[in-house]
Design a protein around this motif. Structure first.
Motif, mmCIF file in Angstrom:
data_model
loop_
_atom_site.group_PDB
_atom_site.id
_atom_site.type_symbol
_atom_site.label_atom_id
_atom_site.label_comp_id
_atom_site.label_asym_id
_atom_site.label_seq_id
_atom_site.Cartn_x
_atom_site.Cartn_y
_atom_site.Cartn_z
ATOM 1 N N MET A 74 -29.927 59.772 4.142
ATOM 2 C CA MET A 74 -29.143 60.776 4.819
ATOM 3 C C MET A 74 -27.723 60.756 4.266
ATOM 4 N N ALA A 75 -27.115 61.923 4.277
ATOM 5 C CA ALA A 75 -25.726 62.046 3.856
ATOM 6 C C ALA A 75 -25.155 63.313 4.473
ATOM 7 N N ALA A 76 -23.861 63.358 4.601
ATOM 8 C CA ALA A 76 -23.142 64.551 5.053
ATOM 9 C C ALA A 76 -22.299 65.034 3.883
ATOM 10 N N ILE A 77 -21.991 66.319 3.881
ATOM 11 C CA ILE A 77 -21.186 66.899 2.812
ATOM 12 C C ILE A 77 -20.020 67.650 3.442
ATOM 13 N N SER A 78 -18.841 67.475 2.866
ATOM 14 C CA SER A 78 -17.636 68.103 3.390
ATOM 15 C C SER A 78 -16.813 68.681 2.245
ATOM 16 N N VAL A 79 -16.055 69.722 2.532
ATOM 17 C CA VAL A 79 -15.142 70.292 1.539
ATOM 18 C C VAL A 79 -13.770 69.640 1.619
ATOM 19 N N ASP A 80 -13.605 68.694 2.523
ATOM 20 C CA ASP A 80 -12.306 68.046 2.734
ATOM 21 C C ASP A 80 -11.964 67.072 1.609
ATOM 22 N N GLU A 81 -10.678 66.843 1.448
ATOM 23 C CA GLU A 81 -10.185 65.821 0.525
ATOM 24 C C GLU A 81 -10.611 64.448 1.037
ATOM 25 N N ALA A 82 -10.637 63.464 0.155
ATOM 26 C CA ALA A 82 -11.111 62.118 0.497
ATOM 27 C C ALA A 82 -10.372 61.526 1.694
ATOM 28 N N GLU A 83 -9.054 61.679 1.754
ATOM 29 C CA GLU A 83 -8.280 61.117 2.873
ATOM 30 C C GLU A 83 -8.686 61.755 4.200
ATOM 31 N N ASP A 84 -8.856 63.068 4.205
ATOM 32 C CA ASP A 84 -9.291 63.749 5.426
ATOM 33 C C ASP A 84 -10.695 63.304 5.819
ATOM 34 N N SER A 85 -11.548 63.089 4.834
ATOM 35 C CA SER A 85 -12.906 62.621 5.113
ATOM 36 C C SER A 85 -12.884 61.226 5.724
ATOM 37 N N ARG A 86 -12.022 60.352 5.222
ATOM 38 C CA ARG A 86 -11.907 59.003 5.798
ATOM 39 C C ARG A 86 -11.493 59.069 7.265
#
Length: 86
Positions: free
Chosen positions: A1-13
């Motif tokens: 499983m994985a999620a995908i986001s268009v956010d920058e790495a810092e926002d994803s963290r």
């Protein structure tokens, strides 16, 4: 499983910490995957909430594409669906 986001790495963290996400969160800054699955929000650089369960043969077993930002499937149902897809 994985999620995908268009956010920058810092926002994803920050999202991972805030929502206590326990699966890998991948970045799709160029929205290639999001566009390929047809879930890019019209006129925006984000995706509509969408969940796909993809089988090993790469076919889509199950999907939920939200109509609003709050329209998401119950997360407690997803593990059972993923098990059925195996």
């Amino acid at each position: 499983m994985a999620a995908i986001s268009v956010d920058e790495a810092e926002d994803s963290r920050e999202l991972i910490e805030d929502k206590e996400i326990t699966i890998p969160l991948l970045n799709d800054l160029e929205m290639q995957v999001i566009r390929a699955y047809g879930v890019a929000m019209d006129g925006e650089d984000i995706a509509v909430p969408a969940t796909f369960i993809i089988k090993q043969d790469r076919s889509i077993y199950w999907k939920h594409i939200g109509e609003t930002m709050a329209d998401r499937p119950p997360t407690d149902e997803l593990p059972a669906l993923a098990d059925k897809a195996r």
